[in-house]
Design a protein around this motif. Structure first.
Motif, PDB file in Angstrom:
ATOM      1  N   VAL A 145       9.549   2.301  -5.678  1.00 55.75           N
ATOM      2  CA  VAL A 145       9.548   1.476  -4.274  1.00 55.75           C
ATOM      3  C   VAL A 145       7.956   1.156  -2.993  1.00 55.75           C
ATOM      4  O   VAL A 145       7.491   1.739  -3.983  1.00 55.75           O
ATOM      5  CB  VAL A 145      10.453   1.896  -3.118  1.00 55.75           C
ATOM      6  N   ALA A 146       7.889  -0.148  -3.366  1.00 56.04           N
ATOM      7  CA  ALA A 146       6.506  -0.623  -2.968  1.00 56.04           C
ATOM      8  C   ALA A 146       6.948  -1.700  -1.693  1.00 56.04           C
ATOM      9  O   ALA A 146       7.715  -2.548  -1.577  1.00 56.04           O
ATOM     10  CB  ALA A 146       5.854  -1.345  -4.742  1.00 56.04           C
ATOM     11  N   VAL A 147       6.137  -1.061  -0.674  1.00 58.65           N
ATOM     12  CA  VAL A 147       5.950  -1.900   0.585  1.00 58.65           C
ATOM     13  C   VAL A 147       4.866  -1.823   1.012  1.00 58.65           C
ATOM     14  O   VAL A 147       3.799  -1.641   0.395  1.00 58.65           O
ATOM     15  CB  VAL A 147       7.193  -1.310   1.452  1.00 58.65           C
ATOM     16  N   GLU A 148       4.531  -2.453   2.268  1.00 59.33           N
ATOM     17  CA  GLU A 148       3.305  -2.342   3.220  1.00 59.33           C
ATOM     18  C   GLU A 148       3.579  -1.431   3.567  1.00 59.33           C
ATOM     19  O   GLU A 148       2.310  -0.683   3.173  1.00 59.33           O
ATOM     20  CB  GLU A 148       3.186  -3.740   4.149  1.00 59.33           C
ATOM     21  N   ASN A 149       3.954  -0.749   4.690  1.00 58.26           N
ATOM     22  CA  ASN A 149       3.062   0.436   5.801  1.00 58.26           C
ATOM     23  C   ASN A 149       4.933   1.485   5.716  1.00 58.26           C
ATOM     24  O   ASN A 149       5.882   0.912   5.158  1.00 58.26           O
ATOM     25  CB  ASN A 149       3.022   0.102   6.462  1.00 58.26           C
ATOM     26  N   MET A 150       4.611   1.755   6.752  1.00 58.79           N
ATOM     27  CA  MET A 150       6.072   2.670   6.832  1.00 58.79           C
ATOM     28  C   MET A 150       7.121   1.708   7.819  1.00 58.79           C
ATOM     29  O   MET A 150       8.389   1.994   7.611  1.00 58.79           O
ATOM     30  CB  MET A 150       5.639   4.397   7.742  1.00 58.79           C
ATOM     31  N   ASP A 151       6.393   1.214   8.645  1.00 59.72           N
ATOM     32  CA  ASP A 151       7.463   0.388   8.920  1.00 59.72           C
ATOM     33  C   ASP A 151       8.253  -0.099   7.826  1.00 59.72           C
ATOM     34  O   ASP A 151       9.419  -0.011   8.217  1.00 59.72           O
ATOM     35  CB  ASP A 151       6.777  -0.746   9.722  1.00 59.72           C
ATOM     36  N   ALA A 152       7.396  -0.922   6.797  1.00 58.35           N
ATOM     37  CA  ALA A 152       8.263  -1.673   5.412  1.00 58.35           C
ATOM     38  C   ALA A 152       9.643  -0.994   5.479  1.00 58.35           C
ATOM     39  O   ALA A 152      10.793  -1.548   4.675  1.00 58.35           O
ATOM     40  CB  ALA A 152       7.611  -2.391   5.561  1.00 58.35           C
ATOM     41  N   TYR A 153       8.886   0.559   4.879  1.00 60.35           N
ATOM     42  CA  TYR A 153      10.109   1.270   4.476  1.00 60.35           C
ATOM     43  C   TYR A 153      10.912   1.521   5.323  1.00 60.35           C
ATOM     44  O   TYR A 153      12.229   1.772   4.346  1.00 60.35           O
ATOM     45  CB  TYR A 153       8.663   2.525   4.071  1.00 60.35           C
ATOM     46  N   TYR A 154      10.535   1.656   6.050  1.00 60.16           N
ATOM     47  CA  TYR A 154      12.207   1.942   7.348  1.00 60.16           C
ATOM     48  C   TYR A 154      12.956   0.940   7.317  1.00 60.16           C
ATOM     49  O   TYR A 154      13.832   1.425   7.382  1.00 60.16           O
ATOM     50  CB  TYR A 154      11.777   2.937   8.951  1.00 60.16           C
ATOM     51  N   GLU A 163      18.294  -7.119  -7.405  1.00 66.36           N
ATOM     52  CA  GLU A 163      17.741  -8.157  -6.542  1.00 66.36           C
ATOM     53  C   GLU A 163      17.174  -7.828  -5.571  1.00 66.36           C
ATOM     54  O   GLU A 163      16.126  -8.503  -4.370  1.00 66.36           O
ATOM     55  CB  GLU A 163      19.032  -8.696  -5.853  1.00 66.36           C
ATOM     56  N   LEU A 164      16.440  -6.850  -5.273  1.00 68.40           N
ATOM     57  CA  LEU A 164      15.554  -5.652  -3.591  1.00 68.40           C
ATOM     58  C   LEU A 164      14.404  -6.057  -5.084  1.00 68.40           C
ATOM     59  O   LEU A 164      13.871  -5.553  -5.392  1.00 68.40           O
ATOM     60  CB  LEU A 164      16.351  -4.186  -3.220  1.00 68.40           C
ATOM     61  N   HIS A 165      13.640  -7.007  -4.168  1.00 68.05           N
ATOM     62  CA  HIS A 165      11.976  -7.059  -4.651  1.00 68.05           C
ATOM     63  C   HIS A 165      11.185  -5.586  -4.056  1.00 68.05           C
ATOM     64  O   HIS A 165      10.565  -5.431  -4.949  1.00 68.05           O
ATOM     65  CB  HIS A 165      11.704  -7.967  -4.169  1.00 68.05           C
ATOM     66  N   GLU A 166      11.402  -5.111  -3.356  1.00 66.25           N
ATOM     67  CA  GLU A 166      10.609  -3.885  -3.476  1.00 66.25           C
ATOM     68  C   GLU A 166      11.234  -2.743  -4.121  1.00 66.25           C
ATOM     69  O   GLU A 166      10.060  -1.940  -4.625  1.00 66.25           O
ATOM     70  CB  GLU A 166      11.358  -3.227  -1.274  1.00 66.25           C
ATOM     71  N   VAL A 167      12.350  -3.597  -4.907  1.00 62.90           N
ATOM     72  CA  VAL A 167      12.378  -2.113  -5.440  1.00 62.90           C
ATOM     73  C   VAL A 167      11.505  -1.576  -7.274  1.00 62.90           C
ATOM     74  O   VAL A 167      11.575  -3.533  -7.917  1.00 62.90           O
ATOM     75  CB  VAL A 167      13.653  -1.811  -6.436  1.00 62.90           C
ATOM     76  N   THR A 168      10.619  -1.673  -7.739  1.00 62.29           N
ATOM     77  CA  THR A 168       9.648  -2.403  -8.975  1.00 62.29           C
ATOM     78  C   THR A 168       9.848  -1.204  -9.945  1.00 62.29           C
ATOM     79  O   THR A 168      10.230  -2.114 -11.180  1.00 62.29           O
ATOM     80  CB  THR A 168       8.229  -1.661  -8.332  1.00 62.29           C
ATOM     81  N   GLU A 169      10.838  -0.198 -10.435  1.00 59.46           N
ATOM     82  CA  GLU A 169      11.279   0.178 -10.894  1.00 59.46           C
ATOM     83  C   GLU A 169      12.861   1.085 -10.532  1.00 59.46           C
ATOM     84  O   GLU A 169      12.634   1.541  -9.233  1.00 59.46           O
ATOM     85  CB  GLU A 169      10.337   1.432 -11.888  1.00 59.46           C
ATOM     86  N   GLY A 218       0.593  -0.742  -0.222  1.00 60.44           N
ATOM     87  CA  GLY A 218       0.403  -0.009  -0.245  1.00 60.44           C
ATOM     88  C   GLY A 218       0.705   1.351   0.217  1.00 60.44           C
ATOM     89  O   GLY A 218       0.833   2.461  -0.281  1.00 60.44           O
ATOM     90  N   LEU A 219       1.953   1.422   0.481  1.00 60.43           N
ATOM     91  CA  LEU A 219       2.541   2.587   0.426  1.00 60.43           C
ATOM     92  C   LEU A 219       3.824   2.555  -1.068  1.00 60.43           C
ATOM     93  O   LEU A 219       4.191   1.146  -0.834  1.00 60.43           O
ATOM     94  CB  LEU A 219       3.858   2.786   1.656  1.00 60.43           C
ATOM     95  N   MET A 220       3.810   3.222  -0.993  1.00 58.27           N
ATOM     96  CA  MET A 220       4.765   3.782  -3.206  1.00 58.27           C
ATOM     97  C   MET A 220       5.179   5.140  -2.354  1.00 58.27           C
ATOM     98  O   MET A 220       5.351   5.558  -2.238  1.00 58.27           O
ATOM     99  CB  MET A 220       3.851   4.283  -4.069  1.00 58.27           C
ATOM    100  N   VAL A 221       6.829   4.743  -2.904  1.00 55.43           N
ATOM    101  CA  VAL A 221       7.985   5.593  -2.480  1.00 55.43           C
ATOM    102  C   VAL A 221       8.539   6.242  -3.701  1.00 55.43           C
ATOM    103  O   VAL A 221       9.124   4.508  -3.986  1.00 55.43           O
ATOM    104  CB  VAL A 221       8.709   5.857  -1.239  1.00 55.43           C
ATOM    105  N   ILE A 222       9.283   7.100  -4.021  1.00 55.33           N
ATOM    106  CA  ILE A 222       9.856   7.262  -5.208  1.00 55.33           C
ATOM    107  C   ILE A 222      11.563   7.531  -4.530  1.00 55.33           C
ATOM    108  O   ILE A 222      11.401   8.756  -3.738  1.00 55.33           O
ATOM    109  CB  ILE A 222       9.105   8.687  -5.791  1.00 55.33           C
TER     110      ILE A 222
END
Length: 166
Positions: free
Chosen positions: A124-133, A104-110, A78-82
């Motif tokens: 970057v696509a992650v579940e939430n702010m904790d996952a992004y941290y 190799e980092l699956h969180e990085v989509t582009e 749900g959390l998308m980050v540039i």
């Protein structure tokens, strides 16, 4: 002498696409599961030439792949980050090592190599702010040669398309 390109032909690195090819691409972009028969009906060609055109566009790399677009909010991303990333060193080897690690980092989509203040832009696509941290501190910041990282959080999607042919 170079061959003249007709008004309804498009040239892309030695690959010529005519109006029928472009119509086929438009249909495939809208729905990659469309059948050859459905395409042939819409572009007014029989199925054999449509199939051959699609095969030619696949073989020449015009069509790179077929994909399923997934709603990131429904798969716990749900959390998308540039992320803008600058490297300490700018040698070819250092850049290649960074790219290999990012792939190799699956969180990085582009990942894009960009000009300006930063060297790369990551989506970057992650579940939430904790996952992004966790991703930022324990993965991205640990990548060899990473200098500066600036994050921009996507608050809403206004336009998102993969269509290049209209």
């Amino acid at each position: 002498m170079a061959k003249a390109v007709k008004k309804d032909e498009f040239t892309m690195q030695d690959v010529q696409l005519d109006a029928k090819d472009m119509a086929i691409l438009r249909l495939l972009q809208e729905n990659a599961r469309i059948t050859v028969k459905e395409i042939s009906d819409k572009v007014h060609l029989s199925t054999t030439p449509v199939h051959e055109r699609i095969k030619r566009m696949e073989e020449t790399g015009v069509i790179k792949q077929y994909a399923t677009l997934v709603d990131h909010t429904k798969v716990k991303r749900g959390l998308m980050v540039i992320c803008y990333v600058s490297l300490h060193q700018h040698s070819k080897d250092a850049g290649l090592r960074f790219i290999k690690t990012i792939q190799e980092l699956h969180e990085v989509t582009e990942c894009y190599n960009i000009s300006g203040e930063f060297d790369f832009m990551l989506k970057v696509a992650v579940e939430n702010m904790d996952a992004y941290y966790d991703f930022h501190v324990n993965k991205l910041s640990q990548v060899e040669n990473v200098g500066r990282v600036q994050s921009a959080f996507i608050m809403g999607v206004i336009k998102q398309t993969h269509q290049l042919v209209y």
